[in-house]
Write a protein that holds these residues in place. Sequence first.
Motif, PDB file in Angstrom:
ATOM      1  N   HIS A   1      17.137 -70.097 -13.259  1.00 55.01           N
ATOM      2  CA  HIS A   1      16.492 -69.116 -12.392  1.00 55.01           C
ATOM      3  C   HIS A   1      15.319 -69.734 -11.639  1.00 55.01           C
ATOM      4  O   HIS A   1      14.758 -70.739 -12.047  1.00 55.01           O
ATOM      5  N   THR A   2      14.974 -69.115 -10.544  1.00 59.94           N
ATOM      6  CA  THR A   2      13.789 -69.512  -9.797  1.00 59.94           C
ATOM      7  C   THR A   2      12.990 -68.238  -9.550  1.00 59.94           C
ATOM      8  O   THR A   2      13.521 -67.258  -9.050  1.00 59.94           O
ATOM      9  N   GLY A   3      11.741 -68.262  -9.894  1.00 65.99           N
ATOM     10  CA  GLY A   3      10.907 -67.093  -9.679  1.00 65.99           C
ATOM     11  C   GLY A   3      10.942 -66.163 -10.880  1.00 65.99           C
ATOM     12  O   GLY A   3      11.567 -66.430 -11.900  1.00 65.99           O
ATOM     13  N   LYS A   4      10.274 -65.069 -10.711  1.00 67.98           N
ATOM     14  CA  LYS A   4      10.077 -64.126 -11.815  1.00 67.98           C
ATOM     15  C   LYS A   4      11.392 -63.506 -12.249  1.00 67.98           C
ATOM     16  O   LYS A   4      12.108 -62.902 -11.456  1.00 67.98           O
ATOM     17  N   LEU A   5      11.653 -63.632 -13.536  1.00 67.37           N
ATOM     18  CA  LEU A   5      12.900 -63.133 -14.102  1.00 67.37           C
ATOM     19  C   LEU A   5      12.686 -61.717 -14.635  1.00 67.37           C
ATOM     20  O   LEU A   5      11.753 -61.468 -15.399  1.00 67.37           O
ATOM     21  N   MET A   6      13.560 -60.811 -14.214  1.00 66.71           N
ATOM     22  CA  MET A   6      13.440 -59.441 -14.750  1.00 66.71           C
ATOM     23  C   MET A   6      14.816 -58.798 -14.821  1.00 66.71           C
ATOM     24  O   MET A   6      15.771 -59.265 -14.201  1.00 66.71           O
ATOM     25  N   VAL A   7      14.877 -57.750 -15.611  1.00 66.82           N
ATOM     26  CA  VAL A   7      16.132 -57.007 -15.724  1.00 66.82           C
ATOM     27  C   VAL A   7      15.908 -55.611 -15.149  1.00 66.82           C
ATOM     28  O   VAL A   7      14.896 -54.964 -15.445  1.00 66.82           O
ATOM     29  N   ARG A   8      16.836 -55.195 -14.290  1.00 61.98           N
ATOM     30  CA  ARG A   8      16.773 -53.813 -13.805  1.00 61.98           C
ATOM     31  C   ARG A   8      17.537 -52.948 -14.798  1.00 61.98           C
ATOM     32  O   ARG A   8      18.753 -53.085 -14.946  1.00 61.98           O
ATOM     33  N   ILE A   9      16.811 -52.125 -15.492  1.00 64.08           N
ATOM     34  CA  ILE A   9      17.417 -51.296 -16.538  1.00 64.08           C
ATOM     35  C   ILE A   9      17.987 -50.016 -15.925  1.00 64.08           C
ATOM     36  O   ILE A   9      19.056 -49.557 -16.300  1.00 64.08           O
TER      37      ILE A   9
END
Lengths: 346, 346
Positions: A333-341
Amino acid sequence: MSATNKQWTLIRRPVGDDVDACLRFEEKPKPVVQPGQMLVRTGYLSLDPANRLWMKDEPSYMPPVPLGGPMYGGIIGTVEASAAEGFAPGDLVTGLGGWAEYHLFTPAEVGRVTPVAGVPLSAWMSVLGATGITAYFGLLEVGKPQAGETLVVSAAAGAVGSIVGQIGKIMGCRVIGIAGGAEKCRYLKTRFGFDEAIDYKNEDVAARLAQLAPPRADGGGGVDMYFENVGGEIGNAVIENIALRGRVMLCGLISQYNARERVQGVDLTKILMRRATIEGFLVLDYFPRAAEAVSALSGWIRSGQLVYDVDVRDGIENTLSVFQSLFAPGGGHTGKLMVRIDPGVA
Amino acid sequence: MSATNKQWTLIRRPVGDDVDACLRFEEKPKPVVQPGQMLVRTGYLSLDPANRLWMKDEPSYMPPVPLGGPMYGGIIGTVEASAAEGFAPGDLVTGLGGWAEYHLFTPAEVGRVTPVAGVPLSAWMSVLGATGITAYFGLLEVGKPQAGETLVVSAAAGAVGSIVGQIGKIMGCRVIGIAGGAEKCRYLKTRFGFDEAIDYKNEDVAARLAQLAPPRADGGGGVDMYFENVGGEIGNAVIENIALRGRVMLCGLISQYNARERVQGVDLTKILMRRATIEGFLVLDYFPRAAEAVSALSGWIRSGQLVYDVDVRDGIENTLSVFQSLFAPGGGHTGKLMVRIDPGVA
């Protein structure tokens, strides 16, 4: 609207890299609001290396996540039901929630998010959230950059590192990033405007630094500031090249978080010889001043001086594998990793 | 007055603990004064762990001692002949001289020593010299002690450590010393007034510290300040117990100076979690302000608040073996170690 709450429960404390065996995906009843509380539906869940530390049963800067409850993380979400004064359904809030679809909060546990036209909601989970605030105060308050100084950033293609480097450039510093792989290194220069990049997978970090930031006549190395995200071999290689009165901003030690055995620590010889400083800091301490950082960061975004990446993955069921990818050396990954719940969130 | 100059010549650079094979005791012609120089007869020679670093051919805070010349050390001596303005035979001076009976200096290379009634000359080589100045500025300027804080000192029975602990007491701190052996530990409390002492040879330093300076409710340990002279296992054990916003004053790393192999460095995890700081410093940087320290230290000596020990050995031929004893764990000396080269000196 579901009647259940899907969540990742912490069932054991990890030892080394066995996190897989420590978290269980399960379905619980949806929590019911009590007076003074609000029920928040998680929109985005932030995944950060520090989460790994919170799983351990060791004194830390936070109480460990209790066994049998949901794993914690930074979230942004929408109030679905409220018995708390000042909060109504549809309000956007941020706080430390669960790896879960729903979470009960009191007003003291959340911050209010006021969307700004043209700025996606995910920015409050990244450049205008803990990530950007860490970069801003870590570099400016701990590192105290001066124009013309040389700044080195490890995990430079990561969420925090990429912002640190760009703020360094805004402050007039020469910025060298360390990242894994030629592609990431190219990206550091083409997208984030770093002056130089070192590929730790294919280059000798200490030797390259000695070329890019050569020793100075005063007997010190050429690295005035080092923003440390990783520790281990890379940390030692940079500190070997630290300048007289250099500053190490100690933000993270991701190379150690999964360690089963004692880690090879930092050789302090050069810190002594060169009257350098290592200072640990945590973004928690700067949250009361978050507005300063948000104001400066959003100004730089508007002026085009600061760009940021987010890597949004969908689906709560994928949270654990996405989290694990944080620790893969030079992970994808590149940049902020997040999950859309919540698929319905903007 | 001899026509020769006995000296210890550096003939090889040491690797590990083979210093014996690197210094040769020999007799050279006595140097002849040239215009602008003075010939100084060495009275006392200071022996310090840092001398070991100067033997290496590695960039340091000082140029390495040249091979084929006399080994360097701090000296105090008497001008025997002078072709330098402002200096006459009989004047007392201090500077960086050789492990030798005689040394040529220019006025820029020496400081003038003005004896004070009741203070032995050897004090200018110890508590009023680099040793005391190191302790004074290291603790006060780097550590910034506050009354009521807990200060830990390693190599506490040593020349610097014993002064640091006493200044800590004067500042109102609770002082814990670490030294090798029950006798030294008793001495720390009875002679230097330390509150507690830990015998690293017979006690588990981390466990004892956790008792003597227990973890606090804020999640940090109980050690507000650590004056670090040794590094290695002891350093790690203290840092394990560092308090929130604790300060490590990095003065020396004696456990590493003879290392042949890579040292086990410091685990920075607690420095990060507890927002602590490690700062390297060298007395060199404070020499321009030496008068401040000398004034305060001599005041405390006169008022009886500060005591100090010197361990004076006689005879230039013994210099090497005396120096080696510095590195013997819990070696046999207490206080500042020096050699009296000139038997006629006070």
